[in-house]
Design a protein around this motif. Structure first.
Motif, PDB file in Angstrom:
ATOM      1  N   ALA A  31       0.836  -1.210   0.000  1.00 19.56           N
ATOM      2  CA  ALA A  31       0.000   0.000   0.000  1.00 19.56           C
ATOM      3  C   ALA A  31       0.867   1.255   0.000  1.00 19.56           C
ATOM      4  CB  ALA A  31      -0.937  -0.005   1.208  1.00 19.56           C
ATOM      5  N   ALA A  32       1.918   1.247   0.793  1.00 21.40           N
ATOM      6  CA  ALA A  32       2.826   2.397   0.854  1.00 21.40           C
ATOM      7  C   ALA A  32       3.558   2.573  -0.477  1.00 21.40           C
ATOM      8  CB  ALA A  32       3.818   2.225   1.997  1.00 21.40           C
ATOM      9  N   ALA A  33       3.976   1.472  -1.086  1.00 17.31           N
ATOM     10  CA  ALA A  33       4.669   1.547  -2.373  1.00 17.31           C
ATOM     11  C   ALA A  33       3.734   2.078  -3.454  1.00 17.31           C
ATOM     12  CB  ALA A  33       5.201   0.165  -2.761  1.00 17.31           C
ATOM     13  N   ARG A  34       2.502   1.622  -3.460  1.00 21.51           N
ATOM     14  CA  ARG A  34       1.503   2.087  -4.431  1.00 21.51           C
ATOM     15  C   ARG A  34       1.364   3.604  -4.343  1.00 21.51           C
ATOM     16  NH1 ARG A  34      -2.136  -0.972  -2.613  1.00 21.51           N
ATOM     17  NH2 ARG A  34      -1.655  -2.706  -3.997  1.00 21.51           N
ATOM     18  N   GLU A  35       1.250   4.088  -3.132  1.00 25.05           N
ATOM     19  CA  GLU A  35       1.095   5.520  -2.893  1.00 25.05           C
ATOM     20  C   GLU A  35       2.360   6.288  -3.295  1.00 25.05           C
ATOM     21  OE1 GLU A  35       1.191   7.612   1.263  1.00 25.05           O
ATOM     22  OE2 GLU A  35      -0.820   6.792   0.937  1.00 25.05           O
ATOM     23  N   ALA A  36       3.511   5.802  -2.885  1.00 22.87           N
ATOM     24  CA  ALA A  36       4.776   6.484  -3.183  1.00 22.87           C
ATOM     25  C   ALA A  36       5.058   6.506  -4.682  1.00 22.87           C
ATOM     26  CB  ALA A  36       5.930   5.816  -2.433  1.00 22.87           C
ATOM     27  N   PHE A  37       4.821   5.394  -5.373  1.00 26.73           N
ATOM     28  CA  PHE A  37       5.086   5.352  -6.813  1.00 26.73           C
ATOM     29  C   PHE A  37       4.105   6.240  -7.568  1.00 26.73           C
ATOM     30  CE2 PHE A  37       6.923   0.889  -6.044  1.00 26.73           C
ATOM     31  CZ  PHE A  37       8.188   1.412  -5.815  1.00 26.73           C
ATOM     32  N   ALA A  38       2.867   6.319  -7.104  1.00 27.85           N
ATOM     33  CA  ALA A  38       1.888   7.203  -7.752  1.00 27.85           C
ATOM     34  C   ALA A  38       2.308   8.660  -7.604  1.00 27.85           C
ATOM     35  CB  ALA A  38       0.504   6.986  -7.151  1.00 27.85           C
ATOM     36  N   GLU A  39       2.863   9.005  -6.454  1.00 29.00           N
ATOM     37  CA  GLU A  39       3.277  10.390  -6.195  1.00 29.00           C
ATOM     38  C   GLU A  39       4.625  10.739  -6.815  1.00 29.00           C
ATOM     39  OE1 GLU A  39       3.412  10.944  -1.968  1.00 29.00           O
ATOM     40  OE2 GLU A  39       1.258  10.571  -1.740  1.00 29.00           O
ATOM     41  N   GLN A  40       5.593   9.806  -6.716  1.00 25.92           N
ATOM     42  CA  GLN A  40       6.977  10.138  -7.057  1.00 25.92           C
ATOM     43  C   GLN A  40       7.539   9.362  -8.239  1.00 25.92           C
ATOM     44  OE1 GLN A  40       9.091   9.463  -3.373  1.00 25.92           O
ATOM     45  NE2 GLN A  40       7.479  10.469  -2.219  1.00 25.92           N
ATOM     46  N   GLY A  41       6.795   8.428  -8.781  1.00 24.15           N
ATOM     47  CA  GLY A  41       7.295   7.620  -9.883  1.00 24.15           C
ATOM     48  C   GLY A  41       8.177   6.487  -9.400  1.00 24.15           C
ATOM     49  N   ALA A  42       8.829   5.849 -10.357  1.00 21.79           N
ATOM     50  CA  ALA A  42       9.617   4.641 -10.086  1.00 21.79           C
ATOM     51  C   ALA A  42      10.818   4.888  -9.177  1.00 21.79           C
ATOM     52  CB  ALA A  42      10.099   4.034 -11.405  1.00 21.79           C
ATOM     53  N   GLU A  43      11.227   6.116  -9.023  1.00 17.34           N
ATOM     54  CA  GLU A  43      12.407   6.423  -8.214  1.00 17.34           C
ATOM     55  C   GLU A  43      12.085   6.692  -6.749  1.00 17.34           C
ATOM     56  OE1 GLU A  43      15.437   5.918  -9.371  1.00 17.34           O
ATOM     57  OE2 GLU A  43      14.378   5.288 -11.185  1.00 17.34           O
ATOM     58  N   ALA A  44      10.864   6.445  -6.326  1.00 22.00           N
ATOM     59  CA  ALA A  44      10.491   6.663  -4.925  1.00 22.00           C
ATOM     60  C   ALA A  44      11.465   5.921  -4.013  1.00 22.00           C
ATOM     61  CB  ALA A  44       9.066   6.191  -4.674  1.00 22.00           C
ATOM     62  N   SER A  45      11.795   6.536  -2.911  1.00 22.59           N
ATOM     63  CA  SER A  45      12.761   5.988  -1.968  1.00 22.59           C
ATOM     64  C   SER A  45      12.191   4.777  -1.221  1.00 22.59           C
ATOM     65  CB  SER A  45      13.135   7.093  -0.968  1.00 22.59           C
ATOM     66  OG  SER A  45      13.592   6.560   0.237  1.00 22.59           O
ATOM     67  N   LEU A  46      12.986   3.719  -1.141  1.00 24.40           N
ATOM     68  CA  LEU A  46      12.571   2.537  -0.387  1.00 24.40           C
ATOM     69  C   LEU A  46      12.462   2.860   1.103  1.00 24.40           C
ATOM     70  CD1 LEU A  46      14.572  -0.313  -2.162  1.00 24.40           C
ATOM     71  CD2 LEU A  46      12.224   0.447  -2.566  1.00 24.40           C
ATOM     72  N   GLU A  47      13.320   3.721   1.582  1.00 26.78           N
ATOM     73  CA  GLU A  47      13.251   4.137   2.985  1.00 26.78           C
ATOM     74  C   GLU A  47      11.927   4.849   3.266  1.00 26.78           C
ATOM     75  OE1 GLU A  47      15.897   4.633   0.993  1.00 26.78           O
ATOM     76  OE2 GLU A  47      17.394   3.359   1.954  1.00 26.78           O
ATOM     77  N   ASP A  48      11.498   5.699   2.321  1.00 24.83           N
ATOM     78  CA  ASP A  48      10.221   6.393   2.461  1.00 24.83           C
ATOM     79  C   ASP A  48       9.068   5.394   2.464  1.00 24.83           C
ATOM     80  OD1 ASP A  48       8.347   8.625   2.534  1.00 24.83           O
ATOM     81  OD2 ASP A  48       8.007   8.244   0.391  1.00 24.83           O
ATOM     82  N   ILE A  49       9.144   4.393   1.619  1.00 23.41           N
ATOM     83  CA  ILE A  49       8.091   3.367   1.553  1.00 23.41           C
ATOM     84  C   ILE A  49       8.011   2.633   2.885  1.00 23.41           C
ATOM     85  CG2 ILE A  49       7.445   1.171   0.471  1.00 23.41           C
ATOM     86  CD1 ILE A  49       8.586   2.407  -2.180  1.00 23.41           C
ATOM     87  N   ALA A  50       9.146   2.238   3.437  1.00 24.33           N
ATOM     88  CA  ALA A  50       9.158   1.546   4.733  1.00 24.33           C
ATOM     89  C   ALA A  50       8.559   2.440   5.816  1.00 24.33           C
ATOM     90  CB  ALA A  50      10.578   1.124   5.101  1.00 24.33           C
ATOM     91  N   ARG A  51       8.960   3.705   5.827  1.00 25.05           N
ATOM     92  CA  ARG A  51       8.441   4.657   6.826  1.00 25.05           C
ATOM     93  C   ARG A  51       6.918   4.806   6.688  1.00 25.05           C
ATOM     94  NH1 ARG A  51      11.725   8.244   5.744  1.00 25.05           N
ATOM     95  NH2 ARG A  51      10.519   9.458   4.265  1.00 25.05           N
TER      96      ARG A  51
END
Length: 192
Positions: A31-51
């Motif tokens: 769910a976090a990855a879905r949100e992060a990739f929608a907002e920031q694209g494929a380069e979204a930070s993995l640390e941000d996704i975990a957080r």
């Protein structure tokens, strides 16, 4: 609602942990990855996704050893949800079932764009997902055609490409995306 099995179902089942706490973390990460990739694209930070998921980076890597594994798992999860949605709407009137499902498909395109940037289109995951999506959506389209509500001079692949093309751009908000999709689908609907 039927309980059909799709090629992507097996991929999702084998990747998702069985322990409840691990499955909860896995789902939160997706769910976090879905949100992060929608907002920031494929380069979204993995640390941000975990957080965002409320877990440590180690938990992310335990579930998704590589960025590619995360992208593939997210993509498979999205397509599995589309397949379930096809079964959920199957009892609606033919045109309503088709357009409701296509609305879900349009929403999924946001995730697909980010994932597509990161993955090779020849991935085994893509093949299973494409086959699953076609198996789920084709009966809805063909039912609308048989009911005389959808054009018969096009096939399901034509329809998906049209919807992907229409929704493949950036919109101000979901309402605008839905309005533009509705306008495009007016060209598919047979008027009486």
């Amino acid at each position: 609602m039927t309980d059909r099995s799709f090629p992507v179902s097996e991929i999702v089942a084998t990747r998702r942990p069985h322990r409840k706490d691990a499955a909860r973390n896995y789902d939160a990460l997706l769910a976090a990855a879905r949100e992060a990739f929608a907002e920031q694209g494929a380069e979204a930070s993995l640390e941000d996704i975990a957080r965002r998921a409320g877990v440590g980076i180690g938990t992310l890597y335990r579930n998704f050893p590589t960025r590619r594994h995360l992208f593939e798992s997210l993509y498979a999860d999205e397509v599995a949800a589309l397949c379930r949605a096809a079964d959920e709407v199957a009892g609606l009137a033919p045109w309503e079932a088709l357009t409701t499902w296509l609305g879900r498909f349009a929403g999924y395109m946001t995730t697909k764009r980010a994932v597509r940037e990161a993955l090779d289109g020849e991935s085994e995951i893509f093949a299973a997902c494409r086959d699953s999506m076609h198996a789920a959506g084709t009966p809805l389209f063909e039912r609308a055609q048989r009911a005389g509500e959808a054009r018969t001079d096009m096939d399901f692949v034509d329809l998906l490409r049209m919807v992907a093309g229409v929704t493949g751009t950036t919109f101000d908000d979901d309402a605008q995306r839905e309005r533009v999709l509705s306008i495009a689908l007016d060209g598919v609907r047979v008027t009486r």
